[in-house]
Scaffold this motif. Sequence first.
Motif, short mmCIF file in Angstrom:
data_model
loop_
_atom_site.label_atom_id
_atom_site.label_comp_id
_atom_site.label_asym_id
_atom_site.label_seq_id
_atom_site.Cartn_x
_atom_site.Cartn_y
_atom_site.Cartn_z
N ARG A 41 0.78 -1.23 0.00
CA ARG A 41 0.00 0.00 0.00
C ARG A 41 0.82 1.29 0.00
NH1 ARG A 41 -2.75 -2.91 -1.84
NH2 ARG A 41 -4.85 -3.61 -1.30
N ARG A 42 2.13 1.21 0.24
CA ARG A 42 2.95 2.42 0.23
C ARG A 42 4.03 2.42 -0.84
NH1 ARG A 42 3.78 5.27 6.06
NH2 ARG A 42 1.77 4.72 7.00
N ILE A 43 4.31 1.25 -1.42
CA ILE A 43 5.32 1.13 -2.46
C ILE A 43 4.62 0.88 -3.79
CG2 ILE A 43 7.37 -0.11 -3.22
CD1 ILE A 43 7.68 1.47 -0.59
N GLY A 44 4.97 1.65 -4.80
CA GLY A 44 4.33 1.52 -6.10
C GLY A 44 4.52 0.15 -6.71
N ALA A 45 3.57 -0.27 -7.52
CA ALA A 45 3.63 -1.60 -8.13
C ALA A 45 4.81 -1.75 -9.07
CB ALA A 45 2.32 -1.88 -8.88
N SER A 46 5.30 -0.66 -9.62
CA SER A 46 6.45 -0.72 -10.53
C SER A 46 7.77 -0.65 -9.80
CB SER A 46 6.38 0.43 -11.54
OG SER A 46 6.45 1.69 -10.87
N GLU A 47 7.72 -0.48 -8.47
CA GLU A 47 8.94 -0.45 -7.67
C GLU A 47 9.10 -1.78 -6.95
OE1 GLU A 47 9.46 4.13 -6.43
OE2 GLU A 47 7.70 3.15 -5.56
N ALA A 48 10.29 -1.99 -6.36
CA ALA A 48 10.59 -3.30 -5.78
C ALA A 48 11.04 -3.17 -4.33
CB ALA A 48 11.66 -4.02 -6.59
N GLY A 49 10.33 -3.87 -3.45
CA GLY A 49 10.70 -3.93 -2.06
C GLY A 49 10.14 -5.19 -1.42
N VAL A 50 10.88 -5.75 -0.49
CA VAL A 50 10.44 -6.94 0.24
C VAL A 50 10.72 -6.73 1.71
CG1 VAL A 50 10.69 -9.43 0.58
CG2 VAL A 50 10.90 -8.47 -1.72
N LEU A 51 9.70 -6.89 2.55
CA LEU A 51 9.86 -6.82 4.00
C LEU A 51 9.46 -8.17 4.58
CD1 LEU A 51 8.68 -3.92 6.32
CD2 LEU A 51 8.55 -6.30 7.02
N SER A 52 10.37 -8.80 5.29
CA SER A 52 10.10 -10.12 5.86
C SER A 52 10.41 -10.13 7.35
CB SER A 52 10.94 -11.20 5.16
OG SER A 52 10.62 -11.29 3.79
N VAL A 73 10.29 -9.77 20.93
CA VAL A 73 11.26 -9.22 19.99
C VAL A 73 10.97 -9.78 18.60
CG1 VAL A 73 13.70 -9.11 19.32
CG2 VAL A 73 13.05 -8.89 21.72
N LEU A 74 10.89 -8.90 17.61
CA LEU A 74 10.72 -9.30 16.21
C LEU A 74 11.96 -8.88 15.44
CD1 LEU A 74 7.82 -7.98 17.35
CD2 LEU A 74 7.04 -8.77 15.13
N ARG A 75 12.39 -9.73 14.54
CA ARG A 75 13.54 -9.40 13.68
C ARG A 75 13.22 -9.76 12.24
NH1 ARG A 75 16.51 -12.31 17.96
NH2 ARG A 75 17.35 -10.78 19.43
N GLY A 76 13.91 -9.13 11.32
CA GLY A 76 13.69 -9.46 9.92
C GLY A 76 14.57 -8.65 9.00
N THR A 77 14.23 -8.69 7.71
CA THR A 77 15.02 -8.02 6.69
C THR A 77 14.14 -7.16 5.79
OG1 THR A 77 14.81 -9.83 5.07
CG2 THR A 77 16.66 -9.95 6.62
N VAL A 78 14.77 -6.15 5.21
CA VAL A 78 14.15 -5.31 4.20
C VAL A 78 15.08 -5.31 2.99
CG1 VAL A 78 13.51 -2.96 3.55
CG2 VAL A 78 12.96 -3.83 5.84
N ARG A 79 14.50 -5.57 1.82
CA ARG A 79 15.27 -5.53 0.57
C ARG A 79 14.60 -4.54 -0.37
NH1 ARG A 79 18.50 -10.31 0.76
NH2 ARG A 79 17.87 -11.57 2.56
N SER A 80 15.42 -3.74 -1.02
CA SER A 80 14.86 -2.67 -1.85
C SER A 80 15.76 -2.39 -3.03
CB SER A 80 14.67 -1.40 -1.01
OG SER A 80 15.90 -1.01 -0.41
N LEU A 81 15.14 -1.97 -4.13
CA LEU A 81 15.86 -1.49 -5.30
C LEU A 81 15.66 0.01 -5.40
CD1 LEU A 81 14.99 -4.23 -7.96
CD2 LEU A 81 17.14 -3.95 -6.72
N GLY A 82 16.67 0.77 -5.03
CA GLY A 82 16.56 2.22 -5.10
C GLY A 82 16.45 2.87 -3.73
N ALA A 83 17.14 4.00 -3.57
CA ALA A 83 17.17 4.68 -2.27
C ALA A 83 15.80 5.19 -1.85
CB ALA A 83 18.17 5.83 -2.32
#
Length: 388
Positions: free
Chosen positions: A219-230, A248-258
């Motif tokens: 809902r906050r990242i455009g469909a043409s952009e790339a991001g993964v939150l796990s 405690v929760l831990r995870g990763t964020v992956r993104s293409l572009g600043a």
Amino acid sequence: MRIDDDIGARMLAWRHDFHAHPETAFEEHRTSAIVAQALRLMGLDVTVGLARTGVVATLSNGEGRTIGLRADMDALHLQELGARRYASRCAGKMHACGHDGHTAMLLGAAEYLARHRSFQGTVRFIFQPAEETEGGGREMVREGLFDRFPCDAVYGMHNFPTLARGRFALRSGTMSAALDTFEIGVTGKGCHAALPELGVDAIVASAQLVGALQALISRRIGASEAGVLSVTQIHGGDTWNVLPETVVLRGTVRSLGASVQQAIESGMRAVCEGVARTSGTQIGLDYRHGYPSVVNTEREAGLAASAAARLVGANNVDTAMVPTMGSEDFAFMLQRCRGAWITIGAGETGNDPPVHSPYYDFNDAILPLGAAYWVALVHAELGGRPNP
């Protein structure tokens, strides 16, 4: 071109030996010693100890450019499943990403080039520790890799079981996602599980967090952009009848572009603040920037593609690869030096176990091709022709 048969046999033996004796981040002492000794026997100038267990070997043949070829050596904290005679002998550790094969292929290329010396210039063979999450590439750069061993360009390669054997793929520009990690601490008020109204439930707040965090991407990242939150870890509670004080929760964020990276981080902070207000808990977010994106430079990506095409034909080299959402700490080397990272196909069935699977095994059939790619790349950069 064809890698000499005896070198091919040694690559296979090295690969199986490394696989049976996996070593994780900055603990690659046995692997490093074997690599260094093999390179010395080839007649190369060898330096050990960079980033603790890293190895750099230099092979010069006259005046010319200097290039670096890099392989990673570390294994993963993962219990191997599946039966093979060279299976991991170390409980809870295995080569589940193919770094055993990467190391063997670069050793094979070093031996071929040392034997035939069919180039003009200098090659640095860089064997890097701790690629998996610990940033060994960053540490080698920090400790003076390119100051002590200057390179005009540096190159990396990774096997992809999702790409058919006999194919290569890369692109100029961004090749992989940036990797960030996070830890979220949720503090409530512990109480008896039969009387939740007397406490503040950190478990329920954590569940709300997980759902809200997933909505950030959709809902906050455009469909043409790339991001993964796990969210990959949730830790809370010690028994059946007590609501814990903390989770405690831990995870990763992956993104293409600043811009995507910044949007996810700011969105996570807003979600944590909102859930804290509505649940009555205290929530703290520790967001840590990790690996940057791998960014290939245009000239070097073109040379890498040309070298691969010499071996498998241009039709089998994808030069417009869709960037992978995986991360790779070769990115730190590319921040300091021009270069390119290429993927080599390792798939046989279209359903091979992926990297980081307990059933994964490096495809030995690509050992000669991977070594031949390194040799072809050296010839593309430094001139010369391989033996037929």
